[in-house]
Design a protein around this motif. Structure first.
Motif, PDB file in Angstrom:
ATOM      1  N   VAL A 173      -3.906 -13.251   9.152  1.00 12.33           N
ATOM      2  CA  VAL A 173      -2.884 -12.201   9.279  1.00 12.33           C
ATOM      3  C   VAL A 173      -2.795 -11.396   7.986  1.00 12.33           C
ATOM      4  CG1 VAL A 173      -0.400 -11.808   9.575  1.00 12.33           C
ATOM      5  CG2 VAL A 173      -1.574 -13.394  11.065  1.00 12.33           C
ATOM      6  N   GLN A 174      -2.833 -12.113   6.889  1.00 15.54           N
ATOM      7  CA  GLN A 174      -2.766 -11.450   5.578  1.00 15.54           C
ATOM      8  C   GLN A 174      -3.936 -10.482   5.390  1.00 15.54           C
ATOM      9  OE1 GLN A 174      -1.570 -14.362   2.773  1.00 15.54           O
ATOM     10  NE2 GLN A 174      -1.803 -12.997   1.028  1.00 15.54           N
ATOM     11  N   THR A 233       1.725  -1.789  -4.385  1.00 15.92           N
ATOM     12  CA  THR A 233       2.241  -0.461  -4.028  1.00 15.92           C
ATOM     13  C   THR A 233       1.430   0.646  -4.671  1.00 15.92           C
ATOM     14  OG1 THR A 233       3.841  -0.783  -5.786  1.00 15.92           O
ATOM     15  CG2 THR A 233       4.630  -1.094  -3.518  1.00 15.92           C
ATOM     16  N   ILE A 234       0.793   0.289  -5.794  1.00 18.76           N
ATOM     17  CA  ILE A 234      -0.034   1.307  -6.461  1.00 18.76           C
ATOM     18  C   ILE A 234      -1.354   1.401  -5.707  1.00 18.76           C
ATOM     19  CG2 ILE A 234      -1.114   2.004  -8.652  1.00 18.76           C
ATOM     20  CD1 ILE A 234       0.968  -0.153  -9.882  1.00 18.76           C
ATOM     21  N   PRO A 235      -1.676   2.576  -5.281  1.00 13.89           N
ATOM     22  CA  PRO A 235      -2.944   2.696  -4.549  1.00 13.89           C
ATOM     23  C   PRO A 235      -4.121   2.400  -5.468  1.00 13.89           C
ATOM     24  CG  PRO A 235      -2.027   4.865  -5.000  1.00 13.89           C
ATOM     25  CD  PRO A 235      -0.998   3.865  -5.414  1.00 13.89           C
ATOM     26  N   ILE A 249       4.962 -10.892   3.187  1.00 15.11           N
ATOM     27  CA  ILE A 249       3.527 -10.691   2.859  1.00 15.11           C
ATOM     28  C   ILE A 249       3.279  -9.198   2.614  1.00 15.11           C
ATOM     29  CG2 ILE A 249       1.173 -10.757   3.801  1.00 15.11           C
ATOM     30  CD1 ILE A 249       1.992 -13.339   5.294  1.00 15.11           C
ATOM     31  N   ILE A 250       3.809  -8.389   3.532  1.00 15.61           N
ATOM     32  CA  ILE A 250       3.589  -6.940   3.424  1.00 15.61           C
ATOM     33  C   ILE A 250       4.238  -6.391   2.154  1.00 15.61           C
ATOM     34  CG2 ILE A 250       4.058  -4.694   4.513  1.00 15.61           C
ATOM     35  CD1 ILE A 250       3.881  -6.219   7.243  1.00 15.61           C
ATOM     36  N   LEU A 270       3.990 -17.818  12.418  1.00 16.16           N
ATOM     37  CA  LEU A 270       4.596 -17.217  11.229  1.00 16.16           C
ATOM     38  C   LEU A 270       5.760 -16.348  11.686  1.00 16.16           C
ATOM     39  CD1 LEU A 270       1.372 -16.010   9.407  1.00 16.16           C
ATOM     40  CD2 LEU A 270       2.642 -18.087   8.915  1.00 16.16           C
ATOM     41  N   THR A 315       6.284 -17.820  17.404  1.00 13.99           N
ATOM     42  CA  THR A 315       5.031 -17.549  16.669  1.00 13.99           C
ATOM     43  C   THR A 315       4.928 -18.459  15.447  1.00 13.99           C
ATOM     44  OG1 THR A 315       6.189 -15.795  15.519  1.00 13.99           O
ATOM     45  CG2 THR A 315       4.796 -15.153  17.384  1.00 13.99           C
ATOM     46  N   ALA A 364       4.726   5.282  -2.617  1.00 14.15           N
ATOM     47  CA  ALA A 364       4.186   3.994  -2.211  1.00 14.15           C
ATOM     48  C   ALA A 364       5.200   3.220  -1.395  1.00 14.15           C
ATOM     49  CB  ALA A 364       3.769   3.203  -3.435  1.00 14.15           C
ATOM     50  N   ASP A 365       6.438   3.293  -1.835  1.00 16.15           N
ATOM     51  CA  ASP A 365       7.508   2.586  -1.104  1.00 16.15           C
ATOM     52  C   ASP A 365       7.666   3.129   0.316  1.00 16.15           C
ATOM     53  OD1 ASP A 365       8.031   0.821  -3.032  1.00 16.15           O
ATOM     54  OD2 ASP A 365       9.825   1.828  -3.839  1.00 16.15           O
ATOM     55  N   TYR A 420      -2.987  -1.937   5.996  1.00 15.35           N
ATOM     56  CA  TYR A 420      -2.086  -1.259   5.052  1.00 15.35           C
ATOM     57  C   TYR A 420      -2.866  -0.266   4.181  1.00 15.35           C
ATOM     58  CZ  TYR A 420       1.259  -0.719   1.216  1.00 15.35           C
ATOM     59  OH  TYR A 420       2.093  -0.204   0.266  1.00 15.35           O
ATOM     60  N   LEU A 421      -4.034  -0.728   3.705  1.00  9.54           N
ATOM     61  CA  LEU A 421      -4.846   0.147   2.847  1.00  9.54           C
ATOM     62  C   LEU A 421      -5.324   1.397   3.595  1.00  9.54           C
ATOM     63  CD1 LEU A 421      -6.929  -2.506   0.881  1.00  9.54           C
ATOM     64  CD2 LEU A 421      -5.072  -1.106  -0.016  1.00  9.54           C
ATOM     65  N   TYR A 464       4.808  -2.056  12.042  1.00 11.99           N
ATOM     66  CA  TYR A 464       4.380  -3.441  12.296  1.00 11.99           C
ATOM     67  C   TYR A 464       5.358  -4.192  13.180  1.00 11.99           C
ATOM     68  CZ  TYR A 464       3.410  -8.344  11.706  1.00 11.99           C
ATOM     69  OH  TYR A 464       3.177  -9.662  11.977  1.00 11.99           O
ATOM     70  N   GLN A 465       6.638  -3.887  13.053  1.00 10.02           N
ATOM     71  CA  GLN A 465       7.665  -4.661  13.766  1.00 10.02           C
ATOM     72  C   GLN A 465       7.359  -4.821  15.262  1.00 10.02           C
ATOM     73  OE1 GLN A 465      11.251  -2.707  12.519  1.00 10.02           O
ATOM     74  NE2 GLN A 465      11.438  -4.040  10.708  1.00 10.02           N
ATOM     75  N   HIS A 512       4.389  -7.530  15.823  1.00 10.73           N
ATOM     76  CA  HIS A 512       4.426  -8.904  15.298  1.00 10.73           C
ATOM     77  C   HIS A 512       4.078  -9.983  16.323  1.00 10.73           C
ATOM     78  CE1 HIS A 512       5.567 -12.300  12.870  1.00 10.73           C
ATOM     79  NE2 HIS A 512       6.369 -12.717  13.865  1.00 10.73           N
ATOM     80  N   GLU A 513       4.835 -10.038  17.390  1.00 11.76           N
ATOM     81  CA  GLU A 513       4.672 -11.164  18.313  1.00 11.76           C
ATOM     82  C   GLU A 513       3.287 -11.185  18.997  1.00 11.76           C
ATOM     83  OE1 GLU A 513       8.468 -12.237  20.107  1.00 11.76           O
ATOM     84  OE2 GLU A 513       7.253 -13.155  21.681  1.00 11.76           O
ATOM     85  N   GLU A 553       8.652 -13.408  11.484  1.00  9.76           N
ATOM     86  CA  GLU A 553       8.570 -11.993  11.122  1.00  9.76           C
ATOM     87  C   GLU A 553       8.918 -11.803   9.650  1.00  9.76           C
ATOM     88  OE1 GLU A 553      10.431  -9.693  14.136  1.00  9.76           O
ATOM     89  OE2 GLU A 553       9.878  -7.810  13.188  1.00  9.76           O
ATOM     90  N   GLN A 600       5.052   1.766   2.453  1.00  9.27           N
ATOM     91  CA  GLN A 600       5.328   0.367   2.822  1.00  9.27           C
ATOM     92  C   GLN A 600       6.380   0.308   3.946  1.00  9.27           C
ATOM     93  OE1 GLN A 600       6.833  -2.435  -0.194  1.00  9.27           O
ATOM     94  NE2 GLN A 600       4.705  -3.129  -0.301  1.00  9.27           N
ATOM     95  N   LEU A 603      -3.550  -7.496   7.815  1.00 13.38           N
ATOM     96  CA  LEU A 603      -2.476  -6.584   7.432  1.00 13.38           C
ATOM     97  C   LEU A 603      -2.831  -5.795   6.171  1.00 13.38           C
ATOM     98  CD1 LEU A 603       0.706  -8.732   8.152  1.00 13.38           C
ATOM     99  CD2 LEU A 603      -0.135  -6.789   9.443  1.00 13.38           C
ATOM    100  N   LEU A 604      -3.460  -6.470   5.238  1.00  7.50           N
ATOM    101  CA  LEU A 604      -3.836  -5.771   4.003  1.00  7.50           C
ATOM    102  C   LEU A 604      -4.814  -4.629   4.299  1.00  7.50           C
ATOM    103  CD1 LEU A 604      -3.571  -5.696   0.904  1.00  7.50           C
ATOM    104  CD2 LEU A 604      -5.553  -7.192   0.775  1.00  7.50           C
ATOM    105  N   GLU A 661       6.766 -10.043   6.815  1.00 13.16           N
ATOM    106  CA  GLU A 661       7.335  -8.929   6.050  1.00 13.16           C
ATOM    107  C   GLU A 661       7.205  -9.179   4.559  1.00 13.16           C
ATOM    108  OE1 GLU A 661      11.299  -7.844   7.246  1.00 13.16           O
ATOM    109  OE2 GLU A 661      10.597  -7.316   9.244  1.00 13.16           O
ATOM    110  N   PHE A 721       4.870   1.370   7.162  1.00 17.35           N
ATOM    111  CA  PHE A 721       3.986   0.318   7.679  1.00 17.35           C
ATOM    112  C   PHE A 721       4.807  -0.798   8.307  1.00 17.35           C
ATOM    113  CE2 PHE A 721       1.310  -3.498   7.230  1.00 17.35           C
ATOM    114  CZ  PHE A 721       0.205  -3.061   7.945  1.00 17.35           C
ATOM    115  N   LEU A 722       5.882  -1.189   7.610  1.00 16.61           N
ATOM    116  CA  LEU A 722       6.747  -2.260   8.127  1.00 16.61           C
ATOM    117  C   LEU A 722       7.354  -1.865   9.471  1.00 16.61           C
ATOM    118  CD1 LEU A 722       8.639  -3.710   5.043  1.00 16.61           C
ATOM    119  CD2 LEU A 722       7.437  -5.018   6.788  1.00 16.61           C
ATOM    120  N   PHE A 760       2.248  -6.589  -0.958  1.00 15.66           N
ATOM    121  CA  PHE A 760       1.046  -5.771  -1.098  1.00 15.66           C
ATOM    122  C   PHE A 760       1.210  -4.817  -2.275  1.00 15.66           C
ATOM    123  CE2 PHE A 760      -0.084  -6.021   3.710  1.00 15.66           C
ATOM    124  CZ  PHE A 760      -0.720  -7.229   3.491  1.00 15.66           C
TER     125      PHE A 760
END
Lengths: 180, 442
Positions: free
Chosen positions: A38-39, B36-38, B30-31, B22, B20, A2-3, A46-47, A13-14, A17-18, B24, A6, A42-43, B28, A9-10, B34
């Motif tokens: 945005v939340q 971590t457990i599917p 926020i992300i 928000l 922007t 999972a990590d 991410y899923l 995403y970088q 962003h802008e 970066e 993440q 992104l969610l 981040e 994804f990060l 999220f």
């Protein structure tokens, strides 16, 4: 496992962003909180990150998701004062001058009066800084069509801004005459 | 694409330069928040029960319930009791060897001992018995089987007789009289009671009578006023006794109304009344719009004659009005010049209203003496002349308002001609009129 997802994804995403944030800000100005949008976007990204085949095109996915979410959320909603205030406060906190803030507000409000497709293309091109080709990919259309949308959007925007200018100057004139 | 340095371009530049909303780091965080457990998904199992969800259950249970209900309704108690007889009959039909009288006697005994819960059951069982006898008959026996004279059941009060088949040789057939739909008091003889008829029956009666009367040439047209008197043994149609050849037919048709010294059916296309007409009093049922004053015109010729005279009178009135208009026009202040482009297309209802309104206004303004007076109003575009004289301010506006209210278009020859029973709106010139003429008959 999972990590690592993440982290991946990060990393992906970088680069997004802008342009994403600029697009979202212009898109939902005064109607929905950018952070919420945005939340949400992104969610959902991410899923479904594992299912996204072209990871380098995450931005396109995010833009499309943001547009769809915003449409379903606020298409018929009116401007909310607290959201406008929130937007202004956030930018003020980043030392944006009041003049620029007014300019941005004027632009976003005027953009909102354009047809959906023109507005979308114009934001992507002018605010988010996408190329015509990229916009064509995001909007699943041709470069020519995007060009037309942007050009027509610009023309309309110009007209709308001119109208606003005229009304502002006339109001100022009236105010001056009253003061005299 | 080249960017022009305009004001809106400056705005876009500002929007691009602004940081922007928000940061970066915020996104981040926020992300990182999220889960971590599917999300847990139900692992695919071999358990077949997952096919049974609520939707499937509903879809399956409805047809099953219907089938069960249908089966239960058909498999009622009578069916169950007759099962034993069914079995018996099959045993008999399947019997290869000849059946002796003794066996039939046993069979009869068995039938007698069957418990019969209700008359229906008995009917059914009797049917089955007949079937038995049918199935028995083709079997060759040494001695002819004597048919049972009558099946006697243990429950005597139950009427077994009505349950018969067409080729019933073994039991008595007693037909029950079919209950008549017509009330008993209406069948035969004199019926003094007023029948209780509903609207539908009354309408149907009128329709049938009109149809038959016109077909038999007893009346000229449908919609004509018809009066059918129904004393016993004769029928009087519109005060003339009906010929004998029609009597039975119309007696049958009017049976629903009954008979009596004052019994009568009266109807036109607007109403029907069935009941006793005692002088001016009416007691009975009616449908439609009617008053106590019945039309006095009874025959078509009378009606036509009356209509003709009325029409003639109105025609004469109109001609007189046009003569008057001719005289007025010769001396009128307004001389018509040119032709009107648009017709004065005004409908009957509007003309009726204009007629009334104009007469009232003219009387108020003392321009005429009575509502019987002829009126000739010329309405070219700017002036208005009533009976050849231009009216003075403020009167023109009054009349123009009326004309405008009914959307009558102006024109050089446009005129309104009115008498007490007619109104004509259109173009009038030297006795020639083009437009709408309406006769106002109340």
């Amino acid at each position: 496992m999972a990590d690592s997802k993440q982290q991946a994804f990060l990393k992906a995403y970088q680069a997004c962003h802008e342009p994403l944030l600029r697009y979202c800000s212009a898109l939902v100005y005064g109607k929905m909180d950018v952070e919420d949008l945005v939340q949400d976007v992104l969610l959902s990204a991410y899923l479904h990150f594992d299912k996204i085949e072209k990871k380098h095109q995450l931005l396109h996915y995010l833009i499309r998701a943001a547009r769809n979410k915003s449409i379903s959320n606020w298409r018929k909603k009116k401007y909310k004062a607290e959201l406008l205030e929130g937007h202004a406060e956030r930018l003020k906190s980043k030392e944006v001058s009041a003049e620029t803030l007014l300019d941005i507000q004027l632009l976003y409000r005027t953009l909102d009066k354009l047809p959906e497709k023109q507005k979308d293309a114009l934001i992507l091109f002018e605010v988010s800084g996408f190329s015509m080709k990229e916009i064509a990919v995001i909007q699943e259309s041709t470069e020519g069509a995007v060009k037309t949308k942007i050009s027509r959007g610009r023309q309309k925007l110009k007209g709308l801004l001119k109208e606003k200018n005229n009304t502002i100057t006339s109001i100022l004139k009236i105010a001056k005459s009253i003061a005299l | 694409m080249k960017r022009k340095d305009t004001k809106h371009q400056g705005l876009f530049d500002n929007a691009r330069k602004v940081p922007t909303e928000l940061s970066e780091a915020r996104v981040e965080s926020i992300i990182k928040n999220f889960p971590t457990i599917p999300p847990t998904s139900i692992p695919p199992t071999n358990n077949w029960t997952h096919f049974f969800n609520l939707n499937n259950l509903i879809m399956m249970s409805i047809p099953i319930a219907l089938v069960v209900a249908m089966t239960l309704s058909t498999t009622s108690a009578d069916h169950l009791s007759s099962n034993s007889i069914d079995n018996l009959s099959t045993t008999i039909t399947n019997h290869e060897t000849p059946i002796l009288n003794t066996e039939i006697a046993v069979l009869e005994e068995k039938i007698e001992t069957i418990n019969l819960p209700n008359p229906k059951v008995v009917q059914k069982s009797n049917n089955e018995i007949t079937n038995i006898s049918e199935s028995v008959s083709p079997i060759k026996t040494e001695q002819p089987i004597a048919p049972p004279a009558e099946i006697i059941t243990e429950q005597d009060p139950i009427e077994v007789i009505p349950a018969k088949t067409e080729n019933d040789n073994y039991s008595k057939v007693e037909k029950k009289p079919v209950p008549s739909l017509i009330p008993k008091q209406l069948i035969g003889g004199q019926n003094l009671a007023i029948p209780d008829l509903n609207d539908r029956q009354l309408k149907k009666l009128r329709k049938t009578l009109y149809k038959n009367l016109t077909e038999d040439n007893l009346i000229k047209f449908k919609g004509q006023f018809v009066s059918i008197e129904l004393p016993s043994q004769k029928i009087i149609l519109n005060k003339v006794e009906l010929p004998k050849k029609f009597y039975s037919k119309y007696a049958e048709l009017t049976m629903i109304a009954g008979t009596g010294p004052n019994r009568r059916i009266e109807f036109t296309s607007n109403f029907i009344k069935v009941g006793d007409f005692d002088g001016e009093k009416f007691r009975g049922h009616g449908e439609g719009t009617f008053t106590d004053d019945f039309p006095t015109i009874t025959t078509l010729s009378e009606k036509m004659e009356s209509a003709k005279t009325k029409q003639e009178l109105l025609e004469e009135e109109r001609k007189a009005l046009y003569k008057f208009a001719n005289k007025v026009m010769a001396k009128s202040d307004i001389t018509p010049k040119g032709k009107s482009f648009f017709p004065a297309n005004v409908k009957y209802e509007k003309l009726k209203m204009i007629h009334q309104e104009l007469y009232e206004q003219l009387l108020l303004d003392n321009l005429i003496d009575s509502k019987e007076a002829f009126v000739f109003i010329q309405i070219p575009k700017y002036d208005i002349a009533i009976n050849g004289k231009k009216i003075q301010i403020p009167l023109p506006t009054k009349y123009k308002n009326i004309v405008d209210a009914y959307k009558i278009k102006y024109g050089p020859r446009r005129a309104i001609l009115m008498s007490s029973h007619t109104i004509s709106v259109g173009d009038y010139l030297e006795g020639e009129f083009t437009g709408t003429i309406v006769y106002l008959i109340d």
